[in-house]
Motif scaffolding. Sequence first.
Motif, short mmCIF file in Angstrom:
data_model
loop_
_atom_site.label_atom_id
_atom_site.label_comp_id
_atom_site.label_asym_id
_atom_site.label_seq_id
_atom_site.Cartn_x
_atom_site.Cartn_y
_atom_site.Cartn_z
N CYS A 41 41.93 37.56 -6.18
CA CYS A 41 41.59 36.31 -5.50
C CYS A 41 40.75 36.52 -4.24
O CYS A 41 40.92 35.85 -3.22
N THR A 42 39.82 37.47 -4.33
CA THR A 42 38.80 37.66 -3.30
C THR A 42 37.44 37.36 -3.94
O THR A 42 37.28 37.48 -5.16
N VAL A 43 36.48 36.97 -3.12
CA VAL A 43 35.14 36.66 -3.63
C VAL A 43 34.40 37.96 -3.92
O VAL A 43 34.35 38.85 -3.08
N GLU A 44 33.85 38.05 -5.11
CA GLU A 44 33.11 39.24 -5.51
C GLU A 44 31.72 39.26 -4.88
O GLU A 44 31.14 38.20 -4.60
N ASP A 45 31.19 40.47 -4.66
CA ASP A 45 29.84 40.61 -4.12
C ASP A 45 28.84 39.88 -5.01
O ASP A 45 28.93 39.92 -6.24
N GLY A 46 27.90 39.21 -4.37
CA GLY A 46 26.86 38.50 -5.11
C GLY A 46 27.26 37.10 -5.56
O GLY A 46 26.56 36.49 -6.36
N PHE A 47 28.37 36.59 -5.03
CA PHE A 47 28.84 35.26 -5.37
C PHE A 47 29.23 34.51 -4.11
O PHE A 47 29.48 35.10 -3.07
N VAL A 48 29.30 33.21 -4.22
CA VAL A 48 29.85 32.34 -3.19
C VAL A 48 30.77 31.35 -3.92
O VAL A 48 30.44 30.89 -5.01
N CYS A 49 31.94 31.09 -3.33
CA CYS A 49 32.91 30.19 -3.96
C CYS A 49 33.19 29.00 -3.05
O CYS A 49 33.23 29.14 -1.84
N ASP A 50 33.41 27.84 -3.67
CA ASP A 50 33.71 26.64 -2.89
C ASP A 50 35.20 26.61 -2.54
O ASP A 50 35.96 27.51 -2.89
N ASP A 51 35.61 25.55 -1.87
CA ASP A 51 37.00 25.41 -1.44
C ASP A 51 37.85 24.64 -2.44
O ASP A 51 38.98 24.28 -2.15
N GLU A 63 23.31 37.07 -1.03
CA GLU A 63 24.57 37.09 -0.30
C GLU A 63 24.48 36.48 1.09
O GLU A 63 25.04 36.98 2.06
N ASP A 64 23.77 35.34 1.17
CA ASP A 64 23.65 34.64 2.46
C ASP A 64 24.60 33.45 2.59
O ASP A 64 24.56 32.71 3.55
N GLY A 65 25.47 33.28 1.59
CA GLY A 65 26.43 32.18 1.63
C GLY A 65 25.94 30.89 1.00
O GLY A 65 26.63 29.89 1.03
N VAL A 66 24.73 30.92 0.43
CA VAL A 66 24.15 29.74 -0.23
C VAL A 66 23.89 30.12 -1.70
O VAL A 66 23.17 31.07 -1.97
N ALA A 67 24.49 29.37 -2.62
CA ALA A 67 24.32 29.66 -4.05
C ALA A 67 22.85 29.59 -4.44
O ALA A 67 22.09 28.77 -3.91
N ASP A 68 22.44 30.47 -5.37
CA ASP A 68 21.04 30.56 -5.78
C ASP A 68 20.44 29.22 -6.19
O ASP A 68 19.28 28.94 -5.89
N ASP A 69 21.22 28.38 -6.89
CA ASP A 69 20.66 27.12 -7.37
C ASP A 69 20.41 26.11 -6.25
O ASP A 69 19.78 25.08 -6.46
N GLU A 70 20.91 26.40 -5.04
CA GLU A 70 20.66 25.54 -3.88
C GLU A 70 19.86 26.26 -2.79
O GLU A 70 19.53 25.66 -1.77
N ASP A 71 19.57 27.53 -3.00
CA ASP A 71 18.93 28.38 -1.99
C ASP A 71 17.41 28.23 -2.06
O ASP A 71 16.82 28.37 -3.13
N ASN A 72 16.78 27.95 -0.92
CA ASN A 72 15.32 27.80 -0.91
C ASN A 72 14.60 29.14 -0.85
O ASN A 72 13.38 29.19 -0.80
#
Length: 108
Positions: A41-51, A63-72
């Motif tokens: 239950c830890t976030v894996e490298d290369g992913f971001v998880c919501d709450d 790995e900037d905290g913004v999911a690729d599909d929303e990242d500019n």
Amino acid sequence: VGYECNPVDGCEPVCGDGFVVGDEVCDDDNLDDDDGCAADCTVEDGFVCDDGEPSLCLVDTDEDGVADDEDNCPDDANPDQEDDDLDGVGDACDEADTDIERVLSLLR
């Protein structure tokens, strides 16, 4: 909900049940690795998880905290998502602008 309790050890979070409790950072309702939320239950490298419960984890290549599909700018870290020239491409991905182009973009 989210805990397993017994009289000897007390209550411990149950990873993989879809509830984020205790020291869990995510819980995607399974114990599979490589889906964003690891079996511990830890976030894996290369992913971001919501709450959410269960957690929804999405790819975050830079790995900037913004999911690729929303990242500019999904390949270069830019957590602030700055886009000074408002072209939809983050400043971290923009090719170097000339000084006059930068001034004009700030005046828009």
